[in-house]
Scaffold this motif. Sequence first.
Motif, short mmCIF file in Angstrom:
data_model
loop_
_atom_site.label_atom_id
_atom_site.label_comp_id
_atom_site.label_asym_id
_atom_site.label_seq_id
_atom_site.Cartn_x
_atom_site.Cartn_y
_atom_site.Cartn_z
N ARG A 1 0.84 -1.19 0.00
CA ARG A 1 0.00 0.00 0.00
C ARG A 1 0.88 1.24 0.00
O ARG A 1 2.06 1.18 0.37
CB ARG A 1 -0.92 0.03 1.22
CG ARG A 1 -2.08 -0.94 1.13
CD ARG A 1 -3.10 -0.69 2.22
NE ARG A 1 -2.55 -0.88 3.54
CZ ARG A 1 -3.19 -0.55 4.66
NH1 ARG A 1 -4.39 0.01 4.61
NH2 ARG A 1 -2.64 -0.76 5.84
N ASN B 1 -9.27 1.93 -10.25
CA ASN B 1 -8.24 2.87 -9.77
C ASN B 1 -7.57 2.36 -8.50
O ASN B 1 -7.99 1.37 -7.91
CB ASN B 1 -8.83 4.28 -9.58
CG ASN B 1 -9.91 4.34 -8.51
OD1 ASN B 1 -9.66 4.03 -7.35
ND2 ASN B 1 -11.12 4.73 -8.91
N TRP B 2 -6.54 3.06 -8.10
CA TRP B 2 -5.66 2.62 -7.00
C TRP B 2 -6.22 2.94 -5.61
O TRP B 2 -5.76 2.41 -4.62
CB TRP B 2 -4.31 3.32 -7.15
CG TRP B 2 -4.37 4.77 -6.73
CD1 TRP B 2 -4.98 5.79 -7.39
CD2 TRP B 2 -3.86 5.33 -5.51
NE1 TRP B 2 -4.88 6.97 -6.68
CE2 TRP B 2 -4.19 6.71 -5.51
CE3 TRP B 2 -3.17 4.82 -4.41
CZ2 TRP B 2 -3.84 7.56 -4.47
CZ3 TRP B 2 -2.82 5.69 -3.38
CH2 TRP B 2 -3.16 7.04 -3.42
N GLY C 1 -3.80 3.88 -0.92
CA GLY C 1 -4.24 2.93 -1.94
C GLY C 1 -3.19 1.90 -2.27
O GLY C 1 -2.17 1.76 -1.59
N GLN C 2 -3.45 1.18 -3.37
CA GLN C 2 -2.58 0.09 -3.80
C GLN C 2 -1.26 0.63 -4.35
O GLN C 2 -1.24 1.62 -5.07
CB GLN C 2 -3.23 -0.70 -4.93
CG GLN C 2 -4.64 -1.17 -4.71
CD GLN C 2 -5.26 -1.63 -6.02
OE1 GLN C 2 -4.77 -2.54 -6.67
NE2 GLN C 2 -6.35 -0.98 -6.40
N CYS D 1 1.42 0.64 -7.01
CA CYS D 1 1.40 0.33 -8.44
C CYS D 1 2.75 0.70 -9.07
O CYS D 1 3.42 1.61 -8.61
CB CYS D 1 0.30 1.11 -9.15
SG CYS D 1 -1.36 0.72 -8.56
N ASN E 1 -0.99 -2.78 -10.74
CA ASN E 1 -0.96 -3.18 -9.33
C ASN E 1 -0.29 -4.54 -9.19
O ASN E 1 0.21 -5.12 -10.17
CB ASN E 1 -2.36 -3.15 -8.72
CG ASN E 1 -3.32 -4.13 -9.37
OD1 ASN E 1 -2.91 -5.07 -10.05
ND2 ASN E 1 -4.61 -3.92 -9.17
N ILE F 1 -4.06 5.94 -11.55
CA ILE F 1 -3.37 6.38 -10.34
C ILE F 1 -3.30 7.91 -10.30
O ILE F 1 -3.72 8.58 -11.24
CB ILE F 1 -1.94 5.77 -10.24
CG1 ILE F 1 -1.07 6.21 -11.44
CG2 ILE F 1 -2.00 4.25 -10.19
CD1 ILE F 1 0.40 5.81 -11.33
#
Length: 315
Positions: free
Chosen positions: A32, A76-77, A89-90, A92, A206, A214
Amino acid sequence: MNTITSTDYKFPNQTSVYKGKVREVYRLEDNRVIMIATDRLSAFDVVMPKGIPYKGQILNQIATKMMKETEDLVPNWLEATPDPNVAVGQLCEPFKVEMVIRGYMAGHAAREYKAGKRELCGVALPEGLKENDKFEKPIITPATKAEMGDHDEDISREDILKRRIVSEEDYKVLEDYTRKLFERGTEIAAKQGLILVDTKYEFGKNANGEIVLIDEIHTPDSSRYFYAEGYEERQEKEEPQKQLSKEFVRQWLISKGFQGKEGQQLPEMTDEYINSISERYIELYENITGETFEKAAIDNIENRIQNNVLAYLNK
């Protein structure tokens, strides 16, 4: 003026920090990231020496709203926004291109056209266009992504594929997502009496290898808006369009002899001018979202962000 222009946090399970032009990204062990929108202002790929009150909050909240309004089209992230200036968020792997899409001959495209160029990023431009004219259909004019302080550079689809910056399979997805997002952004803007003139999108992969949107989306830093009312009349009279974007900062810098070129001196930004930029960003927020801007407490932004992020991580 209390602003946040730099951060130095040590969050639990933090592994690294990346500092971009206006955002600072903290990577965690669990794939994350914590993205902090600072109050830094960038123009001509140069970061201005003073922060703009509430700018980070404005960008973060617009981007969050727009991500939610487009997530049915493009993944989306984003996972959460625990603070007005923060998105979580994730993690990437970003593509090293920005997907710029233009519906109108404005900004950088207009400057290039005035200089005599009739091709932009491999896209042919017809003769006889005036500044701010609408293109027959939106054009994609990618740019290579710059590190902090470097200039983004125009690049064609052909060069992206030839230099293997993005595979052809992935690039087709980026083009498809870019057009879908721009169409939705145009619809959202129209409801607010605005025209989405041009914008840029950034994408990454991701941990599952999925291509996702992103960074920011449809903010005044990444997009240009015109007021729809009076657009045609102003074009007929060849008058400047009434617009919502940070172009007003660029034009002010140009009037002071600065375009980010070597040897040029940054003009001084007085506190009065800084406050006027802040007020303009609040106007942008309210016009783009249709909501009243609620100022977050800024007496100690650093502590506020830290406390909110830690509370979220400890849940």
